[in-house]
Design an enzyme around this catalytic site. Structure first.
Site, PDB file in Angstrom:
ATOM      1  CG  ASP A  14      -2.127   0.952   0.994  1.00 51.58           C
ATOM      2  OD1 ASP A  14      -2.046   1.807   0.082  1.00 51.58           O
ATOM      3  OD2 ASP A  14      -3.127   0.856   1.727  1.00 51.58           O
TER       4      ASP A  14
HETATM    5  C1  BGC Z   1      -4.913   3.450   0.151  1.00 57.00           C
HETATM    6  C2  BGC Z   1      -5.035   2.490  -1.020  1.00 57.00           C
HETATM    7  C3  BGC Z   1      -4.797   3.232  -2.302  1.00 57.00           C
HETATM    8  C4  BGC Z   1      -3.422   3.873  -2.243  1.00 57.00           C
HETATM    9  C5  BGC Z   1      -3.079   4.659  -3.478  1.00 57.00           C
HETATM   10  C6  BGC Z   1      -3.633   4.238   0.125  1.00 57.00           C
HETATM   11  O1  BGC Z   1      -3.661   5.263   1.078  1.00 57.00           O
HETATM   12  O2  BGC Z   1      -4.990   2.721   1.356  1.00 57.00           O
HETATM   13  O3  BGC Z   1      -6.300   1.897  -1.032  1.00 57.00           O
HETATM   14  O4  BGC Z   1      -4.909   2.369  -3.401  1.00 57.00           O
HETATM   15  O5  BGC Z   1      -3.393   4.789  -1.136  1.00 57.00           O
HETATM   16  O6  BGC Z   1      -3.836   5.817  -3.561  1.00 57.00           O
END
Ligand code: BGC
Length: 751
Positions: free
Chosen positions: A229
């Site tokens: 993530d």
């Molecule tokens: C979120 C993800 C997301 C990623 C990219 C993170 O903060 O938890 O779900 O895909 O950011 O934006």
């Protein structure tokens, strides 16, 4: 893997460079090895393509794209083919932006209604989440765009999401929190899996070898890329060793430098790096091969699909006296009240926030469809950022005056955006006070009120649901949610959505109430297996509306249930008749019971579902297949999934508490032999097929004498049965020596 790239010639530094992003959304290309960059974008219910000013919090702008209903709504359709079609449309839009991987779906379990991100997840149930996840990934990947199954794993709250340790016992971890991931990984093979920020039983998901290698790859056979993530990397070297291939976004060279240094210092096996590089090269090859430059999409067609999805997702919770649907031909006065009718709440905040191609609101759609009816509108209350300067009481009075003069009131209530978002959890499940006060004032002057709800996770309705005859739960319906709502209110479409999450009477009733969101860096999943309806059923608790519930403007009769064995599992055939006056869709649900199981089981568990569209008077058949694997539980003694040899019972119906038919089936399985050792008790030994007879030969004379005064099943017999084997050699009256016990142990270990 289908990798045909040439990575063998790459230097250590070149290989390490591939394991971290180039920027916010793209990976590092390596032209020498024929590896193109992979472009990613959020996800999951629209393409959030950002060209400049990138961020992962939904702050900066993105190109216009269709905002489909978020997972909370799409999931409520219980419609695999719809999820497939929506995801395929997302794939086309991704192609039009040159995006290779779309960051979704989110399939975490809704453990508590408070989780701020529940709007991005499908359900409290792992089978439903998994089935919809499979359909979604297949739909997206059918367009040559890869999915990113997230957030792996146990990311069930936003409080302390970057650090909290989700402390979960083995069975709930496997059977509830990992099970949907397992299904999607095995059946749909997502190109990437996104590990979560949090720790799982103490170890960060981004560097958890048990999670990312033992379970994901060794047990489930996953051969795709694990991506972090955004910003989830804590220790890049540990992460790589654990099987976390790609760090996102870029770490400006830090991660790769640490990886290369660790290999040089002998602290990281270069083979681990090579494995990640091979997987990344394979992802790049799939992305390059799947790219369809020049793809365009028709925003009008996708808007229509978003509307169809919203139509199938809304849940008619209550409709006393058939207040709905309204008939525009009969005229009369309709008061449309509530700011949400004019300013829709249609998606959640955070990284998933989409810039919609257009936005329907219910007020305009109702006005356009009103026919002979007269429409009046008053906002009734303000929502976040509203420019309204009038006071709450003045707004309320204005709305009540319209309600008093109307034949019917459509009251649009819901959660303001500031109540739920990625990044924090709710503190309660209530609607804002000014909304429930408005409701009270409105019902005092006009009882014909249909409430239309907009919220990304369940709200408490027990304080007011009994005061109104009708409630339509519209969730966050995406950019066409407003017009879909009007279609449903006027009966142009018939509601058929079902709850994927129980609506509790009180927050205090919810399974995780005492443990959520934890403290001191840990959250204990103390409710174990009993999440969602499993909890309310086990405790025989009343709820506002049960899991699976949803009404229709027509009615359905369940006529017949047949069950037959297939490939070690079962096939159910359910005959259903539309016994009402309108065409409609019925979602048929099959719940499994395992009476006589030797382990703790939920009262019933969803094991299959299907839906059917029927004209009035028409009868049709829904076939539900339950593969053998879905009869299994996770046996902690052997750390494997096992199917028990039992007479299982299926209950089939329209919700988890509206069960109409049942039937049983025997599932045969090799008799399970619980392992025994010196710590096991006499009862356990005597039930062992090899150890039992051998032990009996040793203790038979003493046992016969003992049983003369303590017959089988008597209290004294129970005491003996509970005695540890190892203790026997210590009792002077029992002619058993340590050597005898060792011989017994040898015997069972050879068997
Ligand atoms: C979120 C993800 C997301 C990623 C990219 C993170 O903060 O938890 O779900 O895909 O950011 O934006």
């Amino acid at each position: 893997m289908t990798n045909t790239n040439n990575t063998a010639e790459l230097s250590l530094d070149q290989k390490a460079a591939l394991t971290s992003g180039a920027g916010w959304w793209d990976t590092v290309a390596c032209p020498e090895a024929g590896i193109p960059a992979v472009v990613m974008s959020d996800g999951p219910h629209g393409v959030r393509f950002q060209e400049a000013d990138a961020d992962h919090l939904g702050l900066s702008s993105s190109a216009p794209a269709t905002c489909f209903p978020p997972a909370v709504a799409l999931g409520s359709s219980w419609d695999r083919s719809l999820a497939h079609r929506v995801a395929a449309a997302l794939g086309r839009e991704a192609q039009s932006f040159g995006v290779n991987v779309l960051l979704g779906p989110g399939i975490n379990i809704k453990r508590s209604p408070l989780c701020g991100r529940n709007f991005e997840y499908f359900s409290e149930d792992p089978l439903l989440s998994g089935e919809l996840g499979v359909a979604w990934v297949n739909g997206l990947q059918s367009q040559g765009v890869g999915a990113s199954l997230k957030h792996f794993a146990a990311n069930n709250q936003e409080t302390d999401r970057l650090t909290v340790s989700a402390d979960i016992a083995a069975r709930p971890l496997q059977e509830i929190y990992l099970r949907a991931f397992r299904r999607v990984v095995r059946e749909a093979k997502p190109w990437t899996v996104m590990c979560s920020y949090n720790r799982v039983n103490g170890v960060y998901a981004s560097q958890n070898p048990w999670l990312l290698t033992d379970v994901l790859r060794d047990d489930w056979g996953y051969d795709g890329v694990v991506v972090s993530d955004w910003g989830a990397v804590v220790d890049r070297v540990k992460g790589l060793a654990a099987g976390m291939d790609l760090e996102m976004p870029t770490s400006s060279g830090n991660g790769p430098a640490q990886v290369a240094a660790a290999v040089r210092a002998g602290a990281l096996d270069e083979a681990a790096l090579d494995r990640s590089v091979a997987r990344l090269a394979d992802l790049a090859a799939k992305s390059g091969g799947g790219a369809r430059p020049g793809t365009t999409f028709d925003p009008a067609v996708h808007h229509a699909l978003a509307r169809e999805a919203a139509l199938r997702s809304a849940v008619l919770l209550k409709n006393d006296g058939a207040l709905l649907p309204l008939d525009p031909a009969t005229g009369g006065k309709i008061a449309v009240l509530g700011e949400f009718a004019r300013t829709p709440r249609y998606q959640g905040a955070g990284s998933s926030k989409v810039n919609p191609t257009r936005l329907d609101n219910a007020l305009d759609a109702i006005t356009a469809m009103a026919g002979n009816a007269g429409i009046s509108f008053a906002p009734g209350f303000t929502v976040d950022d509203a420019a309204e300067s009038t006071s709450d009481s003045a707004l309320r009075e204005q709305a009540v005056a319209l309600a008093a003069a109307a034949d019917v009131v459509l009251l649009f209530l819901g959660l303001p955006a500031s109540y739920e978002s990625e990044g924090f959890d709710r503190e309660h499940i209530d609607l804002p006070k000014e909304q429930t006060e408005l409701l009270d004032a409105v019902v005092a002057v006009n009882p014909n009120v249909a409430v239309v709800l907009a919220n990304g996770a369940v709200v408490g309705v027990s304080g007011w649901a009994h005061k109104v005859p009708a409630i339509l739960e519209g969730w966050l319906g995406g950019q066409a949610g407003g017009s879909a709502t009007a279609d449903l209110l006027f009966g142009i479409a018939n509601p058929s959505g079902r709850l994927t999450e129980t609506m509790p009477l009180r927050l205090e009733d919810t399974p995780a109430y005492l443990d959520f969101p934890g403290e001191a860096g840990h959250v204990t999943y103390g409710e174990g297996l009993f999440v969602g309806y499993r909890h309310y059923d086990a405790r025989a608790m009343e709820v506002s509306f049960p899991f699976g519930h949803g009404l229709s403007y027509t009615s359905f009769e369940y006529l017949d249930l047949r069950i037959e064995a297939t490939d070690g599992g079962a096939r159910l055939t359910v005959a259903v008749r539309n016994s009402g006056g309108r065409a409609g869709r019925e979602v048929v649900q099959a719940y499994l019971q395992a009476p006589g199981s030797r382990v703790q089981r939920a009262e019933r568990e969803l094991k299959g579902f299907g839906s059917i569209e029927l004209q009035p008077g028409e009868t049709g058949v829904v076939v539900i297949t339950v593969p053998r694997d879905d009869f299994a539980f996770y046996d902690t003694t052997v750390q494997a999934w096992l199917v028990e040899d039992l007479e299982y019972r299926f209950q089939v119906g329209a919700s988890s508490r509206d069960l109409r038919l049942d039937a049983s089936i025997r599932i045969h399985s090799e008799d399970y032999i619980a392992p025994v050792d010196k710590e096991s008790n006499i009862g356990q030994w005597l039930s062992h097929p090899v150890g039992g007879p051998a032990l009996l030969r040793l203790i038979e004379p003493v046992l016969a004498t003992y049983r003369a005064g303590a017959p089988e099943g008597s209290p004294r017999d129970k005491m003996l049965m509970g005695t540890r084997l190892g203790q026997l050699a210590q009792f002077p009256i029992i002619p058993v020596t340590e050597a005898d016990l060792d011989a017994l142990m040898d015997l069972v270990s050879e068997s």
